[in-house]
Design a protein around this motif. Structure first.
Motif: not given
Length: 164
Positions: A42-43, A47-48, A103-108, A113-116
């Protein structure tokens, strides 16, 4: 000596049972288990990396504010009115900044989800290619779930290649 059917019935049943237990049974093939460092997969994705940057910045900034609050708390009854006002300001600031980081994390989240999903797909694909029927997260397994695993069971590098 003449034997009748009633006398042979128990012997026949026991013989059939005995022969049934000796018959060969189909054995299932052993299942291969593989391990993947899911956090590394993921990292390695964009996105990670974005998420890690936000978390690092938040930890640094909020950690500094938290230290200041704890320093005032350590004064206990000796804290002055100015200290108490500063503490109130610090608490308000830390709450506002935490909300902004959330809020930044929620926007990401859609990118995460796509990365997962990409990671799950790559893990499944690599597992099938290698005949692996069970894949475990090596980070979780290392916390006591698995005591020993050969290095050859680690599929992280192959999954990283597949996800890119």
């Amino acid at each position: 000596m003449k034997m009748n059917a009633k006398a042979l019935a128990p012997v026949a049943i026991m013989a059939a049972f005995g022969l049934g237990t000796l018959a060969p049974h189909a054995q299932t093939a052993p299942q291969k288990i593989g391990f993947v460092n899911v956090q590394a997969v993921l990292s390695a994705q964009a996105a990670g990396k974005e998420l890690a940057d936000i978390q690092k910045k938040a930890d640094t900034e909020l950690g500094d504010l938290d230290k200041q609050i704890k320093a005032i708390d350590a004064k206990g009854a000796q804290a002055t009115a100015a200290d108490k006002d500063k503490r109130t300001q610090l608490v308000t600031t830390i709450q506002a900044k935490a909300k902004a980081y959330d809020a930044q994390i929620a926007a990401l989240q859609p990118k995460i989800t796509a990365a997962e999903q990409a990671a799950n797909s790559a893990i499944g694909s690599v597992a099938k290619q290698n005949g692996v029927s069970i894949v475990m997260d090596s980070g979780v397994a290392a916390q006591g779930l698995v005591v020993y695993a050969e290095d050859s069971t680690n599929m992280t590098d192959a999954v990283l290649k597949a996800v890119k």
